[in-house]
Every structure is written in structure tokens, then in C-alpha cells.
Design a protein around this motif. Structure first.
Motif, short mmCIF file in Angstrom:
data_model
loop_
_atom_site.label_atom_id
_atom_site.label_comp_id
_atom_site.label_asym_id
_atom_site.label_seq_id
_atom_site.Cartn_x
_atom_site.Cartn_y
_atom_site.Cartn_z
N THR A 1 0.97 -1.16 0.00
CA THR A 1 0.07 -0.09 -0.22
C THR A 1 0.71 1.17 0.07
N SER A 2 2.25 0.79 -0.22
CA SER A 2 3.16 2.21 -0.10
C SER A 2 3.73 2.79 -1.51
N ALA A 3 3.65 1.61 -2.34
CA ALA A 3 4.18 1.90 -3.70
C ALA A 3 3.56 3.31 -4.50
N ASP A 4 4.49 3.82 -5.17
CA ASP A 4 3.90 5.05 -5.91
C ASP A 4 3.29 4.55 -7.09
N LEU A 5 2.07 4.84 -7.13
CA LEU A 5 1.37 4.21 -8.38
C LEU A 5 0.79 5.32 -9.13
N SER A 6 1.50 6.65 -9.01
CA SER A 6 1.07 7.64 -9.93
C SER A 6 1.41 7.44 -11.43
N GLY A 7 2.20 6.39 -11.64
CA GLY A 7 2.74 6.12 -13.12
C GLY A 7 1.49 5.19 -13.86
N LEU A 8 0.21 5.03 -13.07
CA LEU A 8 -0.78 4.14 -13.60
C LEU A 8 -2.14 4.96 -13.60
N ASP A 9 -2.13 6.24 -13.12
CA ASP A 9 -3.40 6.77 -12.95
C ASP A 9 -3.93 7.56 -13.97
N THR A 10 -3.53 7.42 -15.22
CA THR A 10 -4.28 7.89 -16.37
C THR A 10 -4.43 6.94 -17.53
N ARG A 11 -5.35 6.92 -18.70
CA ARG A 11 -5.44 6.10 -19.38
C ARG A 11 -4.12 5.90 -20.41
N ALA A 12 -3.61 7.19 -20.60
CA ALA A 12 -2.54 7.12 -21.57
C ALA A 12 -1.32 6.43 -20.73
N GLU A 13 -1.10 6.22 -19.52
CA GLU A 13 -0.14 5.64 -18.93
C GLU A 13 -0.63 3.92 -18.98
N VAL A 14 -1.87 3.81 -18.50
CA VAL A 14 -1.94 2.28 -18.51
C VAL A 14 -1.92 1.55 -20.07
N PHE A 15 -2.23 2.62 -21.04
CA PHE A 15 -2.29 1.82 -21.98
C PHE A 15 -1.24 2.16 -23.01
N SER A 16 -0.07 2.67 -22.54
CA SER A 16 1.31 3.21 -23.00
C SER A 16 2.03 2.12 -23.88
N GLN A 17 1.95 1.09 -23.57
CA GLN A 17 2.71 -0.20 -24.16
C GLN A 17 2.09 -0.55 -25.41
N TRP A 18 0.74 -0.20 -25.67
CA TRP A 18 -0.05 -0.86 -26.93
C TRP A 18 0.79 -0.36 -28.34
N ASN A 19 1.07 -1.42 -29.07
CA ASN A 19 1.56 -1.19 -30.46
C ASN A 19 2.84 -0.76 -30.27
N SER A 20 3.98 -1.73 -29.89
CA SER A 20 5.14 -1.04 -29.63
C SER A 20 5.41 0.49 -29.05
N ASN A 21 4.46 0.61 -28.04
CA ASN A 21 4.62 1.71 -27.27
C ASN A 21 4.06 2.91 -28.03
N ALA A 22 3.40 2.86 -29.10
CA ALA A 22 2.66 3.79 -29.73
C ALA A 22 1.55 4.24 -28.63
N GLY A 23 1.11 3.48 -28.01
CA GLY A 23 0.09 3.91 -27.05
C GLY A 23 -1.23 3.93 -27.59
N TRP A 24 -2.16 4.15 -26.68
CA TRP A 24 -3.44 4.23 -27.15
C TRP A 24 -4.31 4.87 -25.90
N VAL A 25 -5.02 6.09 -26.35
CA VAL A 25 -5.80 6.78 -25.22
C VAL A 25 -7.23 6.81 -25.71
N PRO A 26 -8.06 5.82 -25.02
CA PRO A 26 -9.47 5.89 -25.34
C PRO A 26 -10.32 6.84 -25.00
N THR A 27 -11.24 7.16 -25.84
CA THR A 27 -12.35 8.24 -25.11
C THR A 27 -13.66 7.82 -25.23
N PRO A 28 -14.63 8.26 -24.41
CA PRO A 28 -16.14 7.77 -24.44
C PRO A 28 -16.54 8.07 -25.68
#
Length: 545
Positions: free
Chosen positions: A518-545
Motif C-alpha cells: 500500500t506504499s508503492a507510488d502508483l502515479s504512473g498508472l493513474d491515467t489512460r495514457a499511462e495504462v495503455f502506453s505499451q500498446w502497439n510497440s509503445n505507440a500508446g492508446w488513449v481511448p475516449t468515450p
């Protein structure tokens, strides 16, 4: 008003229509006999429905004879009557693999008996007639005892033309303006025009395809394969209900397609059951990129240990959806403003999945699978009462994620409970099987689909800035099976930060499992861009509604 739907002599009938007969009172379903459909022009047989495929063998797959089916089905809790084999995706020219599964061909609601033909057996602009053997249904129709339908002129109809659009069609269970009556009918059309082996320009991820479903209840299992950029959109979240009852004891396994059904036999509760390999989810998705589900309810109606009024011990896993697509450069799914309702194993995913402002309900492992990354954002995860074990609070996530990727991330959401779920009894997650050896040790980098034990099985789950009700247990994570990652980091393992109760007070997490942090810094996963940054050889994916 005609007792038959379609009425005798009707024209412009949807060619994915369900047949029905309305009796004077609730009819009785027989135990044997056939319902058949013939083409009017040449009397050729186009469909044969048996009331008991175990006694007659399969017309849709003739190699599955009665003797084989009977020998492979020795469990006794699921009755054999009113059972057929279907081939979802049947006659879709762009498909080479199909979803094979058991289904119930006749359902009775009140006075009406509804007949579900095999998938996609009717064609547009074609005349048909229906026969029903005497004894298939018993009751009175218009004051006269029903003795079946034998004349080619007693129940005949002509189908409507095919839709004008390849990429935008509508579904409605009533009225005349929609293109289809069933969701699978619409899927078959779009896959046939713009998916699989199609050479049309619409067979591209750059071309959007849309199925709009009007308010109503649509019952039937579903199959999507090899089509990209498809949106299924309901006209209202609670008014459009897409549903089926399907579960492990009835159609064993998580599911997959094939050119033919398998002849695999699996051990279910009380004895062996044939596994045709179509699986137990309402919706099976394969080889698909940019699938979007929005604004409707997807529901598996199975009630644990109950089938057709029969109660007994059963295997009850029952997904609403199995997103079985897992490449690094495709395999994206979006669910926005959705309801996903089931009990055990509600959602199973692979690939890259974003769920936004949706409600997911279940009791045991109701979010699970082997994704590279699944982000559940601003949503509600509601634990319901397990009717087979009311004192248990169940498990929210069962993780088998891909090594070296974010896995499951639950962000800015609420973990709630149904009335009756015990306090302090629900685990945030667990591993139901032992993946501590031979799994989760190498990162998948191939262009193909994720496979091989070393590449998945990880307990990568992160809960970030969520509110939780009192059902969450102090330990947080069940450690009956030792997880592959026993020392979590900001990038892997069981992780949690910013957890609060429903009123906004910080939760005491001091008793959380030693396999979690419960102590790790999880700020690197608190946006869509960060969670999906590795998609397609790190091209990334930022979905929208």
C-alpha cells in the motif's frame, strides 16, 4: 389475430426472426419430434430442429451422432430434453471458424412457445414454410387441439431484402423499420460484409461499423470474430437487455471457435459432459480490435445451481463476455455506460480493455483473465450475494495477467455490496489456481496472440483512489495459492493506494496481506495514457468515450 408469428402468408419478414405459436393456455413441451423449415420454391430442407439432439444426433453437424453424444454425457443434473447444437456464424461467407454450442430451441413464456432456428439459416427475399411434428407442443390453439403443422400452405412466409448499408444497421424486437430482430443477426451481416476474409474496403480498422439496438430484451448467445472498429450501441442503458443463460455445466469451458465442434469430454459435477468448445459466455469475441460496447445491459441470467426449474449441484461459471483477443498491436475493447450482470466470472478479458462509468456485478472472480492491461475507471464493482454460500463475500478480481504489463487497474471507482453480503468477507483479489511455478517469468513481444505459460499468470492488480464498502476484508488479498509475484513493486504484484470508505475517510490498510503493498507510488498508472502506453510497440492508446 394469427396464433403464428410470422403469420401465414406474411411478407417482408426479418430473416433472423424467431418463430412463435400462441396457445389458448400455457402449452406443454414434448420430449421428441422435429420442427423443420423448407424453401417454398423447391421444397428443399433448410433447417431441422430436434427436441433432443442426444436422441437424434445433430443436423447442423452430422458427425455428432446420438450415440456419441449420449456416451459423452453421463452427468444427470442437466436434462437432455429441449437441447440442440448451434453453429454461430453459420453461413457467414467471410468466416472459416464458428462458435459451436448447446442451446435451448424452444422456450415457453405464458401462452407463447418461441422457436429459435439454427443461426443464419434463412436468406433475404426468400419464401419458406414451417412444419411441426405432432407432439412437439400440446395445447389448444383457437379452441382446437394442436396436432402440429404438416401442410406447406399452413405456415408460410417470405423474408425481406437485405439491409442497404454494410456498416450501419439497427436491431429491434418489434416494429418494421429495423434491419434485424436479433443482435446476432446484425453481427452476421456486418461480419459478412466487413470482416473475416472480406475484400470490401469496409474490412479495415479505419472504417467504423455500428449496430444500434433499440429498447427491448434480446435473448441468445453471441459470437464476434475477425472484425475491427465495431460499435454496438443501445438506445438506453437499462432499456436494452442483451442476455442468455449459459454456464459451465451446460457449455463447458471458456470458449473458442473451430471449423467443427470438438469431441472433448470434460468432468463436470456429477459426471462427464461434451465440450463443443463454444464456451459458457453470453458473448464470445475473437480476433477483434476496437470493439466498443456502449449504453446497454449485457447479462448472463444463470442462477447458481438452477436450470430449467431443476436444482442441484452444478459448475456455475457464467461469463457475460469473453474477450478472447490478445495481440500487442490490436485487441482493444471499450465498454462505456454499460451494465455487466452475472454471478461467477462475469467478465473475462485478454488484450487491452477500458471500462468507463459502468456497473459490473458478480460474486466470485467476477473480473478475471489474462490482459496486457485492463483499466476500470469511474465505475462500480458491486459484489452480490452468493446464493450457494451466503456467508462468503467472494472475490473481485482473479488475475492471470501478462508479464511485464500493467494488468488490472481499478481507478477512481467504487467497490460496493448488495444487501446481504457480509461485512469483512470480500477479497480484492486472489489466484484461484497455483501459478507460482512455470508462469509469469517472460515478457510477450511476438506479433501473434499471447500464448505459453511463462508469459502470463501474473498477479498484477492495482487499486488506485477507490472508495470501498465494509465488505472488503482487512487482509485484502487471499493468499491460499502463493502468487508468482510475492514482493510487489510499483509496476507489478498486488498494489493499492488511496483507498477510502464510501464517505471519503481513509481506510486502515495495515492488515493487508504481506504479498501486497500500500506504499508503492502508483502515479504512473493513474491515467489512460499511462495504462495503455505499451500498446502497439509503445505507440500508446488513449481511448475516449
Amino acid at each position: 389475430m394469427s396464433a403464428y408469428v410470422p403469420s401465414n402468408g406474411a411478407t417482408a419478414i426479418h430473416y433472423d426472426t424467431r418463430l412463435s405459436i400462441t396457445f389458448d393456455a400455457t402449452p406443454t413441451l414434448g420430449t421428441s419430434g422435429y420442427i423443420k423449415v423448407y424453401k417454398t420454391s423447391d421444397d428443399s430442407l433448410v433447417d431441422t430442429i430436434s427436441l433432443n439432439v442426444f436422441n437424434t444426433g445433430s443436423a447442423i453437424y452430422s458427425s455428432y451422432a446420438a450415440a456419441t453424444l449420449q456416451a459423452n454425457d453421463v452427468q444427470t443434473v442437466i436434462p437432455r430434453n429441449n437441447t440442440e447444437i448451434d453453429k454461430l456464424g453459420n453461413n457467414v461467407s467471410t468466416l472459416t471458424q464458428y462458435r459451436w454450442m448447446f442451446y435451448k430451441p424452444v422456450s415457453i413464456s405464458g401462452k407463447t412457445a418461441t422457436i429459435r432456428l439454427h443461426d443464419n439459416v434463412l436468406s433475404p427475399d426468400t419464401g419458406y414454410y414451417v412444419t411441426v411434428d405432432n407432439g412437439v407442443l400440446t395445447g389448444n390453439v383457437g379452441g382446437t387441439a394442436f396436432a402440429g403443422v404438416s401442410s406447406k400452405t399452413a405456415w408460410a412466409f417470405t423474408t425481406r431484402s437485405a439491409p442497404a448499408s454494410k456498416t450501419a444497421v439497427t436491431v429491434d424486437d418489434t416494429g418494421t423499420t429495423a434491419d434485424f430482430r436479433t443482435v446476432q443477426g446484425a453481427l452476421n451481416w456486418v461480419m459478412g460484409q466487413c470482416g473475416g476474409t472480406s475484400t470490401d474496403a469496409c474490412n479495415s480498422v479505419s472504417v467504423a461499423k455500428t449496430i444500434t439496438v433499440n429498447d427491448g430484451t434480446y435473448t441468445g448467445d453471441l459470437f464476434i470474430r475477425n472484425i475491427s472498429n465495431l460499435t454496438i450501441s443501445g438506445t438506453s442503458r437499462n432499456g436494452v437487455i442483451v442476455q442468455s443463460e449459459n454456464f459451465e455445466q451446460y457449455n463447458p469451458g471458456t470458449g473458442g471457435s473451430g471449423t467443427t465442434p470438438t469431441t472433448t469430454v470434460v468432468a463436470e459435477t456429477g459426471g462427464n459432459r461434451p465440450r463443443l468448445n463454444g464456451g459458457r459466455a453470453v458473448l464470445l469475441v475473437e480476433g477483434t480490435d476496437l470493439l466498443k460496447l456502449t449504453n446497454f445491459t449485457l447479462q448472463n441470467t444463470h442462477v447458481k445451481n438452477v436450470w430449467e426449474g431443476v436444482t442441484g449441484s452444478m459448475n456455475n461459471q457464467a461469463e457475460t463476455i469473453y474477450f478472447n483477443s490478445s495481440t500487442l498491436a490490436g485487441s482493444r475493447m471499450i465498454g462505456t455506460y454499460m451494465n455487466f450482470y452475472s454471478t461467477q466470472d462475469t467478465i473475462q478479458v485478454k488484450g487491452w480493455v477500458w471500462i468507463y462509468q459502468s456497473l459490473i456485478k458478480g460474486d466470485v472472480d467476477y473480473i478475471w483473465g489474462s490482459p496486457f492491461a485492463m483499466l476500470i475507471e469511474e465505475s462500480e464493482l458491486r459484489t452480490i450475494v452468493d446464493t450457494t454460500s451466503a456467508s462468503s463475500g467472494g472475490y473481485v478480481i482473479e488475475s492471470r495477467t501478462a508479464y511485464g504489463y500493467p494488468g488490472f487497474v481499478v481507478l477512481n471507482s467504487q467497490l460496493t455490496k448488495e444487501s446481504g453480503v457480509p461485512a469483512g468477507a470480500t477479497y480484492l483479489g486472489r489466484q484461484a489456481s497455483n501459478f507460482s511455478s512455470g508462469y509469469c517469468s517472460a515478457q510477450w513481444t511476438s506479433s501473434g496472440s499471447l500464448s505459453g505459460n511463462t508469459y502470463f499468470g501474473c498477479n498484477n492488480v492495482a487499486f488506485i483512489n477507490n472508495k470501498m464498502d465494509t465488505h472488503i476484508i482487512a487482509a485484502g488479498w487471499l493468499a491460499t495459492n502463493t502468487p508468482p509475484i510475492t514482493t510487489p513493486t510499483a509496476a507489478a504484484g498486488y498494489r493499492e493506494s488511496g483507498s477510502k470508505d464510501l464517505t471519503g475517510n481513509t481506510i486502515d490498510t495495515s492488515a493487508r496481506s504481506s504479498y501486497s503493498t500500500t506504499s508503492a507510488d502508483l502515479s504512473g498508472l493513474d491515467t489512460r495514457a499511462e495504462v495503455f502506453s505499451q500498446w502497439n510497440s509503445n505507440a500508446g492508446w488513449v481511448p475516449t468515450p
